[in-house]
Write a protein that holds these residues in place. Sequence first.
Motif, PDB file in Angstrom:
ATOM      1  N   VAL A 115      -6.920  -1.669   2.214  1.00 21.90           N
ATOM      2  CA  VAL A 115      -7.021  -1.740   3.677  1.00 21.90           C
ATOM      3  C   VAL A 115      -7.464  -3.131   4.100  1.00 21.90           C
ATOM      4  O   VAL A 115      -6.908  -3.729   5.033  1.00 21.90           O
ATOM      5  CB  VAL A 115      -7.997  -0.668   4.197  1.00 21.90           C
ATOM      6  CG1 VAL A 115      -8.285  -0.878   5.680  1.00 21.90           C
ATOM      7  CG2 VAL A 115      -7.419   0.722   3.960  1.00 21.90           C
ATOM      8  N   ILE A 125      -1.742  -1.022  10.434  1.00 21.95           N
ATOM      9  CA  ILE A 125      -1.460   0.325   9.942  1.00 21.95           C
ATOM     10  C   ILE A 125      -0.455   0.952  10.901  1.00 21.95           C
ATOM     11  O   ILE A 125      -0.775   1.253  12.050  1.00 21.95           O
ATOM     12  CB  ILE A 125      -2.742   1.172   9.854  1.00 21.95           C
ATOM     13  CG1 ILE A 125      -3.773   0.481   8.955  1.00 21.95           C
ATOM     14  CG2 ILE A 125      -2.429   2.576   9.347  1.00 21.95           C
ATOM     15  CD1 ILE A 125      -3.314   0.247   7.527  1.00 21.95           C
ATOM     16  N   LEU A 173     -10.455  -0.285  11.659  1.00 25.55           N
ATOM     17  CA  LEU A 173     -10.597  -1.193  10.526  1.00 25.55           C
ATOM     18  C   LEU A 173     -11.647  -2.237  10.869  1.00 25.55           C
ATOM     19  O   LEU A 173     -11.768  -2.661  12.022  1.00 25.55           O
ATOM     20  CB  LEU A 173      -9.267  -1.887  10.216  1.00 25.55           C
ATOM     21  CG  LEU A 173      -8.025  -1.008  10.037  1.00 25.55           C
ATOM     22  CD1 LEU A 173      -6.878  -1.854   9.501  1.00 25.55           C
ATOM     23  CD2 LEU A 173      -8.294   0.174   9.140  1.00 25.55           C
ATOM     24  N   ASP A 197      -5.593   4.329   3.909  1.00 29.14           N
ATOM     25  CA  ASP A 197      -5.528   3.549   2.678  1.00 29.14           C
ATOM     26  C   ASP A 197      -4.138   3.639   2.045  1.00 29.14           C
ATOM     27  O   ASP A 197      -3.602   2.636   1.553  1.00 29.14           O
ATOM     28  CB  ASP A 197      -6.591   4.044   1.695  1.00 29.14           C
ATOM     29  CG  ASP A 197      -6.568   3.293   0.386  1.00 29.14           C
ATOM     30  OD1 ASP A 197      -6.830   2.077   0.396  1.00 29.14           O
ATOM     31  OD2 ASP A 197      -6.270   3.918  -0.656  1.00 29.14           O
ATOM     32  N   ALA A 200      -1.763   1.491   4.018  1.00 29.09           N
ATOM     33  CA  ALA A 200      -2.025   0.081   3.727  1.00 29.09           C
ATOM     34  C   ALA A 200      -1.412  -0.308   2.391  1.00 29.09           C
ATOM     35  O   ALA A 200      -0.785  -1.372   2.262  1.00 29.09           O
ATOM     36  CB  ALA A 200      -3.529  -0.186   3.717  1.00 29.09           C
TER      37      ALA A 200
END
Length: 248
Positions: A115, A125, A173, A197, A200
């Motif tokens: 991330v 994202i 984030l 995650d 990402a």
Amino acid sequence: MGQTQPPLAHAAEREAIALACRVLAHRGLADGILGHISLRMGENSLLVRCRGPRERGLAFTEASDIRLVDIDGNPAAESELEGGYAVPNELPLHTELLRQRADTNAVVHAHPPRVVAADLAGLGIRPIVGAFDIPGTRLAAGGVPVYPRGVLVRNRQLAAEMLDAMGDRPIVLLRGHGLTSAAETVEQAVLQAISVDTLAGLSLQVTASGGELADLPDSDMAELPDLGGSFNTQTAWRHELARLKAAE
């Protein structure tokens, strides 16, 4: 003979948070000793993963590492922070969210390398997949904001800045730092973090292979069913616990 300490209250909730911490670590979102999870227990109290005298990292979290404190970080009972336990430096990240959001009961803060790398590479994202991860796609389609400061969120002012960046979204984030995920339950908050995650990681793979990221078309998004909370959360969480048990 010394007196035996009475058992800590909320044993089931402490064990559930400890398991969730181990899931985060097993999934690679909280490698090492950084990261924490909290759960609201009352109007002014929360259970939170604390650092103890034998700290070994999130992968080895036990129920005894989960302690009950008030909204200001004070122990809810004398025994709660005895024996060398300390609340996280970033406790305000949790408490400010719980103060400001009545619909939030659980907060996850983690440091997923993928991330962090994707954000630093300029990759947001985005809903780049469809049925591969329907809850994650829906989450990304709503937007995943970024708090652009790589600081330790250690006071209410910095936590308020993070909340401003977060807006009304369930996840934000933290640039050069990690992510914060908020939800009604601990399980939901962890699963949201896992989805982000995964997206990402896929974004990094696609771009590293020379591909370009493209959002799922609206026509495909409209075809994605809501599989319901029992599948999206309860079944998914049983899977995470089974994965963890098989690895331990």
